[in-house]
Design a protein around this motif. Structure first.
Motif, short mmCIF file in Angstrom:
data_model
loop_
_atom_site.label_atom_id
_atom_site.label_comp_id
_atom_site.label_asym_id
_atom_site.label_seq_id
_atom_site.Cartn_x
_atom_site.Cartn_y
_atom_site.Cartn_z
N ASN A 1 35.69 -27.18 8.63
CA ASN A 1 36.76 -26.40 8.01
C ASN A 1 37.35 -25.44 9.05
O ASN A 1 36.62 -24.66 9.66
CB ASN A 1 36.20 -25.62 6.83
N PRO A 2 38.67 -25.50 9.29
CA PRO A 2 39.28 -24.64 10.32
C PRO A 2 39.23 -23.15 9.98
O PRO A 2 39.39 -22.31 10.86
CB PRO A 2 40.73 -25.13 10.40
N GLY B 1 21.60 -33.26 -3.40
CA GLY B 1 21.58 -32.64 -2.09
C GLY B 1 22.53 -33.27 -1.10
O GLY B 1 22.41 -33.04 0.10
N GLY B 2 23.47 -34.07 -1.57
CA GLY B 2 24.45 -34.71 -0.70
C GLY B 2 24.93 -36.00 -1.34
O GLY B 2 24.23 -36.60 -2.18
N ALA B 3 26.11 -36.45 -0.97
CA ALA B 3 26.68 -37.67 -1.55
C ALA B 3 25.83 -38.90 -1.21
O ALA B 3 25.70 -39.82 -2.02
CB ALA B 3 28.11 -37.86 -1.04
N LEU C 1 32.49 -47.28 -12.68
CA LEU C 1 32.94 -46.41 -11.59
C LEU C 1 31.95 -45.27 -11.32
O LEU C 1 31.48 -44.60 -12.24
CB LEU C 1 34.31 -45.82 -11.95
N VAL C 2 31.66 -45.07 -10.04
CA VAL C 2 30.86 -43.92 -9.59
C VAL C 2 31.64 -43.24 -8.47
O VAL C 2 31.95 -43.87 -7.45
CB VAL C 2 29.47 -44.34 -9.07
N ILE C 3 31.98 -41.96 -8.65
CA ILE C 3 32.75 -41.20 -7.66
C ILE C 3 31.82 -40.24 -6.94
O ILE C 3 31.12 -39.43 -7.58
CB ILE C 3 33.89 -40.42 -8.33
N LEU C 4 31.80 -40.32 -5.61
CA LEU C 4 30.99 -39.42 -4.80
C LEU C 4 31.87 -38.30 -4.24
O LEU C 4 32.97 -38.56 -3.75
CB LEU C 4 30.33 -40.17 -3.64
N ARG C 5 31.36 -37.08 -4.31
CA ARG C 5 32.09 -35.92 -3.78
C ARG C 5 31.15 -35.05 -2.94
O ARG C 5 29.94 -35.13 -3.06
CB ARG C 5 32.67 -35.08 -4.93
N SER C 6 31.76 -34.19 -2.11
CA SER C 6 30.96 -33.33 -1.22
C SER C 6 31.58 -31.95 -1.12
O SER C 6 32.79 -31.77 -1.30
CB SER C 6 30.88 -33.96 0.17
N PHE C 7 30.74 -30.96 -0.83
CA PHE C 7 31.21 -29.59 -0.57
C PHE C 7 31.43 -29.34 0.93
O PHE C 7 31.80 -28.24 1.32
CB PHE C 7 30.17 -28.58 -1.08
N SER C 8 31.20 -30.36 1.75
CA SER C 8 31.13 -30.14 3.20
C SER C 8 32.44 -29.70 3.83
O SER C 8 32.48 -28.78 4.64
CB SER C 8 30.64 -31.41 3.89
N TRP C 9 33.55 -30.37 3.49
CA TRP C 9 34.78 -30.18 4.25
C TRP C 9 35.75 -29.20 3.59
O TRP C 9 36.11 -28.19 4.18
CB TRP C 9 35.46 -31.53 4.48
N GLY D 1 34.04 -25.91 3.12
CA GLY D 1 33.48 -25.31 4.33
C GLY D 1 31.97 -25.20 4.30
O GLY D 1 31.41 -24.32 4.96
N LEU D 2 31.27 -26.09 3.58
CA LEU D 2 29.80 -25.98 3.47
C LEU D 2 29.10 -27.13 4.19
O LEU D 2 28.13 -27.69 3.68
CB LEU D 2 29.39 -25.97 1.99
N LYS D 3 29.59 -27.49 5.36
CA LYS D 3 29.00 -28.62 6.08
C LYS D 3 27.55 -28.36 6.45
O LYS D 3 26.75 -29.28 6.56
CB LYS D 3 29.83 -28.92 7.34
#
Length: 531
Positions: free
Chosen positions: A209-210, A258-260, A386-394, A397-399
């Protein structure tokens, strides 16, 4: 309408206006940088927008925003009056200050917590009137732009037109060797670093995240670390509730992990028969998919891609059979950034065998514009497989925090929940996710910064003769007129780390993460210097 609600609406309106104003300022500064000197009208335009931003902040008593804007305003006022010159060094400082100001706006509700001295000190160096200082030997550090006293007397008369020659001369003096700084000549890597003040490597390879991390998140992590002996259960349920509300889906359809990748592993273990079934995806895809499939005892078959590295949806449908446990799609794609319209994926979902899962990895879909055209969330009820994967990483800003979630029909979510190991997610991670979820200013500032920056970087790459592939993510894949390995090495010498795609089987390609305004412009300047 309550006072609190009125304040929230006012704050949201301020953030939206601020981002728009900062975007306008950035456009003017980029044009000023291209010219040999600033016009009085350009400086006045930036100053005017800055004053309106400062006044808007004052209405909400956002002190740090007003203070930084005031410092920049004083410097611009002196530039306008020809008391100081807008040298290359000063322009770098001003643009960097606007990036920091963008960061403060993204943390508006917490801006009083910011220590802004790191932003204002370089500006204060220029804010001192240089017209009153006696000869250069008295205090050279007070007027760094006057380090070349010889040419100064010539443009002394008055008009702005005369000042136009000064920045060019100054760049020639400040970036040795002199002969390499003439127009059309290539700077050495060391001279380039010195010109732009690059002291350590700038990472444009990791898609981070910039804006860094939300101040609300860092405060929450510190607070939880100080009280980690007294965590209560139920925080994961609070996060699940927040995610359901955010996406307007039933809470029973949300699975937090704990992650996608953890959810992908769980989906394949519960669906695929080892040694019998297989999984379909396509070439040049995420290497981790192959690793997860192998650990589950099944084979991952990769089909050839289409034009512009687009996923081969038709071939995936025709290849799928009763032994296809799942089809995995990354949208936007990794590493190309290609975005697939959600309607096309929805059609595909209905054509797959009944038992075949359609797993769509949407870890960077928030950067697509508009997001609703690319995300499959609106088709969740219409596609039971359908299964949708999401992340907080980008986007959040929680990479550095392992946290992800999935959206699926309630029956499958219940099955997944009951079949996983009874190991709770770290309350620290969940707490960070909750703080990020509730900090909308930071999230929307990030999205706006990426989308604007992506357009500029793409245009800049094309102007430099690079082949650029369409992206709806927070990075751009491209190939340059020189070999990727050579360009990567030269860019590293200039201070920029790019991502090579050997692990994806694309040795001739590179990706660049979209950074803040300063990083984007310096990246393009370095690339231009090399090419």
């Amino acid at each position: 309408m309550t006072d609190d609600l009125q304040e929230d609406v006012a704050l949201q309106h301020f953030v939206e206006q601020s981002l728009e104003k900062l975007d306008q300022i950035e456009n003017v500064l980029i044009e000023m940088e291209k010219s040999s000197s600033p016009s009085a009208a350009s400086v006045a335009q930036v100053y005017g927008i800055l004053v309106s931003l400062k006044e808007s902040a004052s209405l909400l008593e956002l002190n740090n925003i007003s203070r930084v804007a005031d410092k920049i305003g004083k410097v611009l006022d002196q530039v306008f009056k020809n008391e100081i010159e807008l040298s290359n060094d000063l322009l770098n400082i001003i643009i960097d200050s606007f990036d920091k100001l963008n960061e403060i706006v993204s943390n508006t509700t917490l801006s009083d917590d910011f220590d802004i001295r790191i932003i204002t000190l370089p500006l204060e160096m220029y804010a001192k009137p240089v017209a009153e200082t006696a000869p250069a030997e008295k205090k050279e550090q007070d007027a760094p732009v006057k380090t070349t006293p010889v040419p100064e007397p010539t443009p002394k008369p008055e008009p702005v037109a005369e000042v136009k020659e000064v920045p060019v001369e100054e760049i020639q003096e400040t970036a040795p060797p002199v002969k390499e700084t003439k127009p059309g000549k290539r700077l050495s890597a060391d001279a380039f670093r010195k010109k732009f003040g690059i002291k350590k490597e700038i990472d444009l390879a990791s898609n981070s995240n910039p804006l860094g991390v939300s101040k609300a998140v860092s405060n929450a992590i510190v607070n939880m670390a100080n009280n980690c002996s007294a965590f209560e259960n139920g925080s994961a349920d609070s996060l699940k509730f927040g995610l359901a509300k955010r996406h307007d889906v039933p809470e029973e359809c949300v699975l937090v992990a704990g992650g996608a990748v953890e959810i992908l592993d769980l989906a394949l273990r519960l669906t695929a028969i080892p040694g019998v079934d297989h999984v379909l995806s396509y070439e040049y895809g995420m290497p981790e998919y192959s690793s997860v499939a192998a650990l589950c005892g099944i084979e991952l078959l990769r089909l050839p891609r289409g034009r512009n590295y687009s996923p081969p949806l038709d071939q995936l449908v025709t290849t799928a059979n009763e032994n296809t446990a799942a089809v995995i799609i990354t949208n936007p794609d990794e590493p190309s950034g290609y975005g697939l319209p959600a309607e096309e994926l929805a059609t595909m979902a209905n054509l797959l065998p009944e038992r075949t899962l359609l797993i769509v990895d949407e870890r960077s879909v928030e950067f697509s514009w508009p997001e609703d055209d690319y995300s499959m969330i609106n088709f969740l009820e219409k596609a039971p497989n359908l299964v949708i994967l999401r992340s907080f990483s980008w986007s959040f800003g929680l990479k550095g925090v392992r946290l992800g979630y999935a959206l699926m029909n309630s029956e499958r979510a219940k099955q997944f929940e009951e079949s996983r190991l009874p190991t709770p997610i770290s309350p620290l991670n969940v707490g960070a996710g909750l703080a990020a979820l509730n900090h909308n200013e930071f999230y929307y500032s990030t999205i706006a910064l990426i989308i604007r920056g992506r357009e500029r970087v793409q245009k800049g790459l094309e102007e430099l003769g690079c082949t650029v592939y369409p992206s709806q993510s927070n990075f751009i894949m491209f190939s340059a007129p020189v070999p990727a390995k050579k360009l990567s090495t030269e860019m590293l010498a200039h201070g920029f780390k790019l991502r090579t795609l050997n692990d994806f089987g694309l040795p001739d390609m590179l990706t660049v993460s979209i950074g803040n305004n300063s990083r984007n412009r310096m990246f393009l300047a370095a690339l231009k210097n090399i090419l």
